[in-house]
Design an enzyme around this catalytic site. Structure first.
Site, short mmCIF file in Angstrom:
data_model
loop_
_atom_site.label_atom_id
_atom_site.label_comp_id
_atom_site.label_asym_id
_atom_site.label_seq_id
_atom_site.Cartn_x
_atom_site.Cartn_y
_atom_site.Cartn_z
N ASP A 177 28.36 38.99 114.05
CA ASP A 177 27.02 39.21 113.51
C ASP A 177 26.03 39.19 114.67
OD1 ASP A 177 25.60 38.67 110.44
OD2 ASP A 177 24.33 38.58 112.23
N ASN A 215 26.89 38.28 100.22
CA ASN A 215 25.65 38.47 99.47
C ASN A 215 25.71 39.81 98.73
OD1 ASN A 215 24.43 36.11 100.57
ND2 ASN A 215 24.08 37.24 102.47
N GLU A 235 21.23 42.46 102.58
CA GLU A 235 20.38 43.30 103.43
C GLU A 235 21.04 44.64 103.72
OE1 GLU A 235 19.56 41.13 107.00
OE2 GLU A 235 18.67 39.45 105.91
N VAL A 236 22.34 44.62 103.99
CA VAL A 236 23.04 45.85 104.37
C VAL A 236 23.89 46.31 103.19
CG1 VAL A 236 24.65 46.90 106.00
CG2 VAL A 236 23.07 45.12 106.79
N HIS A 265 30.42 43.44 102.66
CA HIS A 265 30.86 42.65 103.83
C HIS A 265 31.00 41.19 103.45
CE1 HIS A 265 26.45 42.89 103.85
NE2 HIS A 265 26.43 41.68 104.40
N HIS A 287 30.83 37.43 105.29
CA HIS A 287 30.49 36.64 106.47
C HIS A 287 31.55 35.55 106.62
CE1 HIS A 287 26.04 37.81 106.62
NE2 HIS A 287 26.38 38.20 105.40
P1 AMP Z 1 23.50 40.43 104.32
O1 AMP Z 1 23.48 41.90 103.96
O2 AMP Z 1 22.24 39.74 103.94
O3 AMP Z 1 24.72 39.72 103.79
O4 AMP Z 1 23.59 40.29 105.89
C1 AMP Z 1 23.69 41.36 106.79
C2 AMP Z 1 24.04 40.78 108.14
O5 AMP Z 1 24.23 41.86 109.03
C3 AMP Z 1 22.97 39.88 108.76
O6 AMP Z 1 23.55 38.58 108.99
C4 AMP Z 1 22.59 40.59 110.05
O7 AMP Z 1 22.36 39.69 111.11
C5 AMP Z 1 23.81 41.47 110.30
N1 AMP Z 1 23.57 42.67 111.07
C6 AMP Z 1 22.58 43.58 110.88
N2 AMP Z 1 22.69 44.58 111.79
C7 AMP Z 1 23.78 44.30 112.54
C8 AMP Z 1 24.43 44.94 113.64
N3 AMP Z 1 23.96 46.10 114.15
N4 AMP Z 1 25.51 44.37 114.19
C9 AMP Z 1 25.99 43.20 113.69
N5 AMP Z 1 25.44 42.54 112.65
C10 AMP Z 1 24.34 43.07 112.09
#
Ligand code: AMP
Length: 120
Positions: free
Chosen positions: A33, A91, A99-100, A104, A106
C-alpha cells in the site's frame, strides 16, 4: 455499477503506473500500500474486473477464488505474519469507505493493531 477501467488498480494491472509488487500468480497481484497504516501493509487484488467482494464472490471462477486466497496466504507466509497475527480487511462501498473500486484485501501486520473499529 459498471467497472471503472481507469481505476488506479486497473492501471497498476496494466503496468501503466508502478507498484511495489511482492507477489503475483495467474489470477492475483499483491503490492505494498502506498500509504501504509502498519509496518506491513500489503494489498491483494484479483486480476479480473471485480468492483467489490459481492461480484467477486458471485462471478469469479473457482480458479480465481482459490488463486486469490492462495496469494493472500502466500503474502502472510512471506512476511511471517502468522506468528504474531495480522488483520485482513476489505472495505466495500459507501459505508465501508471503499476508495478504489477494484476488489482488494488489505493485509496489515507487524505491530499490535488495536481494536478493529472506533465506536464513533
Ligand atoms: P480502500 O479502497 O479504502 O480499501 O483503500 C484503498 C487503498 O489503496 C488505500 O489504503 C490507499 O493507500 C491505497 N492506494 C491508493 N493508490 C495506490 C497506489 N497507486 N499504490 C498502492 N496503493 C494505493
Amino acid at each position: 455499477m459498471e467497472y471503472d477501467k481507469n481505476n488506479v488498480f486497473a492501471r497498476i494491472l496494466r503496468k501503466e503506473i508502478p507498484a511495489n509488487i511482492v507477489y503475483e500468480n495467474d489470477v492475483a497481484l499483491a503490492f505494498h500500500d502506498v500509504y501504509p497504516k502498519a509496518p506491513t501493509h500489503i494489498l491483494v487484488i484479483p486480476k479480473g474486473e471485480f468492483i467489490a467482494f459481492d461480484d467477486f464472490a458471485a462471478q469469479a471462477s473457482a480458479e480465481e477464488i482459490i488463486g486469490f486466497n492462495q496469494a493472500v496466504h502466500h503474502v502472510i507466509q512471506t512476511f511471517s505474519l502468522q506468528e504474531k497475527g495480522y488483520r485482513l480487511l476489505s472495505n466495500q462501498g459507501l459505508h465501508g469507505c471503499q476508495e478504489v473500486p477494484h476488489y482488494h484485501v488489505h493485509i496489515l501486520g507487524g505491530k499490535h493493531l488495536g481494536p478493529p473499529l472506533s465506536s464513533s
